[in-house]
Write an enzyme that holds these catalytic residues in place. Sequence first.
Site, short mmCIF file in Angstrom:
data_model
loop_
_atom_site.label_atom_id
_atom_site.label_comp_id
_atom_site.label_asym_id
_atom_site.label_seq_id
_atom_site.Cartn_x
_atom_site.Cartn_y
_atom_site.Cartn_z
N ASP A 314 -2.05 17.62 2.45
CA ASP A 314 -1.68 17.14 3.78
C ASP A 314 -0.64 18.08 4.38
O ASP A 314 -0.15 19.00 3.74
CB ASP A 314 -1.16 15.71 3.70
CG ASP A 314 -1.37 14.94 4.99
OD1 ASP A 314 -1.53 15.58 6.05
OD2 ASP A 314 -1.35 13.70 4.95
N GLU A 509 1.85 7.13 11.97
CA GLU A 509 2.47 7.42 10.67
C GLU A 509 3.78 6.65 10.51
O GLU A 509 3.89 5.49 10.89
CB GLU A 509 2.61 8.93 10.50
CG GLU A 509 1.26 9.64 10.52
CD GLU A 509 1.30 11.07 10.06
OE1 GLU A 509 2.03 11.38 9.11
OE2 GLU A 509 0.60 11.90 10.65
#
Length: 844
Positions: A314, A509
């Site tokens: 990521d 997020e």
Amino acid sequence: MPINMQTLLRYCFLYFIFGIFFTLISDCPLRHPPTSWADAIHAYPRDPQIEQSIAVTVSQLTLEQKVAQMLVAEIHSMTPEEIKQYRLGAVVSGGGSFPGGDKNASVSDWTQLAAAYRRASMDNSPGYTPIPLLWATDAVHGHNNAMGATLFPHNIGLGATNNPELLEQIGLATAAEVAATGINWVLAPSVAVARDDRWGRTYESYSEDPQRVQAYAGRIVTGLQKQHNVIATAKHFIADGGTYQGHDGGDTRASETQLQKLHAPGYYAALKAGVQTVMASFNSWNGAEIHSNHYLLTEILKQQLGFDGILVGDWNGHGKLPGCTNSSCPRAINAGLDMLMAPDDWKSLLHNTIAQVRTGEIPESRIDDAVTRILRVKMRAGLFEDTVDLPAATALGADRHRQLARRAVRESLVLLKNKGGLLPLSRRQNVLVVGQGADNIAAQSGGWSLTWQGTGNNNSDFPGATSIYEGIRQVVETAGGQAMLSPDGSFTQRPDVAVAIYGEGPYAESAGDRPHIIYQHVNRNNQKMLQRLKAQGIAVVSIFLSGRPLLVNKELNASDAFVVAWLPGTEGAGIADVIFKNTAGDINYDFVGKLSFSWPRYPSQARLNLGDKDYSPLFPYGFGLSYGDKDTLADNLPEIPPPVVTTFGGDKIVKLFEQHTQPPWKLFLGDSNNWNVPVDNLSAANPVVTTQGSTNVTITEIARDSTTMPGDSTLKIVWRGIKPGQIFWQSSEPLDFSGMLAHDTALQLQLRLDQLPAAAVTARMDCIYPCSGAVSIHNQLQRLPIGKWSQLSIDLQCFANAGTNFTQVNSPLVIMSDASLALSFSRLEFVPRGAGGADIRCRR
């Protein structure tokens, strides 16, 4: 030798103790289980011709070229000329990333950059082997970076449709729109199983039920990869939805059996569907970071599950590992990552990785394996072919895709309440449409919508889209009725019915992590608006926009009908399709959506899942009324006071900043140009955040210097004195700090004075502004030595005396300077006053 009874008992006791010990460690992540997770299930059989071509290509590459294939750079830090020079394997457009940094970039702008990248990567100059570039974008609910794209409901809404076939169609449409801009790699789907609704990415999960996630994952992968040479990604491996208290990127505390049963099924389905890439997760498992977990990444995913595609990290996920930085991390490569996402530090990471291979810290065989996988995926996708299957530019936002999204909106709606059969509404009425979400496409689309957080957008940024109000207006006015838009609920002509559209604001997020699940806007205007309308005898239909189940007992009590619309995306007209009758006065579309997440009854039910012990939701998993059902929900649900109580002692919230801003707090800065600039993108790669439109206030992250700093990192704040400015820490909801006040507590600041204050400086504690208490700290700062670390403590009673309501604290520290000043902070926390006294004391 004979054994006496005493010796025999000792042996039995030891056998019993060892049996308990081995039972306890049987789920330890470091211990390999005696049974496999699953048979090898990756769908793609090996093609001998492709494998032979891969071997030949790998043999032609230099070490530098092989390592370059393993890197993913952000398009803002990578030019076509650099692609030609270094031959990186991939680029990525992060959330809110566009060609030339232009949010208004056209399809032509996207395809021109894609063509330039491809020409550069396929250049066959002497010494170079042409290898096509991968270009990645998240596309988590449609091509969300491209203006004019169709945005589908977020995953939580799609989960409520319980329609896997619909997911495959959405995958096909998304791939077509992505490919129309020249992009060939989609960083979706998320197959997380969200287990704690405080998690800021709950809306990226189809369901709390792993079986429903499994039913969806394979179908959307199939749709995404079916045409147009597009590659899908299953993410984030593994258990990102199971972290402790829902902290994004936190620790998932679970046995290996739980990991298999709860968090792996989505990957099983994605692998069976032939997903070509898998993304590692930011979170850890029982304290072991996933990005460096060889057992999970290599032994389980690659060896046991047979995954032979690309395992990608990521966004700077490797740089978060202990002993690593964004520009150096052999641990992650050795653990099994084939590609590292290094948005800005790709060049230094390239050079460092090459050096680490040459010293033997990273085996070259691991590099060869990674490059083999990368080439395998590129060849399988047909990217080496001279002609790549690109749909026409008109695919972006095509009418057929918008109609599909509108259908998805209709099927995702969940009806929780319908008192007296209020719904469906007649079209020939005077309809008052109220609420901040009514004519707000950004609010209905949520995060990952043009910008990363989904903020900073207005309706004109979504050409071709329809707000919920506009959909209602079209339906009502076409039939001879009237639709009046009034965000605050006021009116001059009494309506027949009010449709209130409100809910969570956009986030993405960790910015969406919440300390609790009580739905409250800071000013609670929505509640008051609903109650005001109800008091006037006006029937109220609530359309709730949310990325997760939330405690809405007050809103339910104040509503005659209550519809959960989740985050429906750009096709808001799908809501009017369902809540209004057709022109003949019959049901137009019935409600078919069912909850894929359990709905809470109490504030304590943030972690509420089907199968839990003492399962007692307000609405269970699978609930959803249709027009033929009788509504039995009363208007007397218990209404819990809004503040979440925190005490000084036990499970407490006492830190604002240590190494980084601590949850649930968010950091902001501002001046009169913009008082509320979020500081959620501060990092080593982006170390400075300034007030928008001004350089009056800046915040800089400073790396650790053990000779002068007591913390791992600090914040340096500079007020240039152009105008008054502030920094502050804030939670999404008010908290009850009265326990801290009762325990004689002080706010302690570990700070360094870098520049003397030129005018007044105050510390404030806000309680839903303008409720506030301010304390002058100007004199105390004047006495501190410049350039040395010091401590300043403020008795909380001072804030109380100045007007802070400690049952409603939402900004526990605001520092306002009227003129120039420079301060650095290493720690901000609440401590017992007796632990170190207080520099500023106040009488009770």
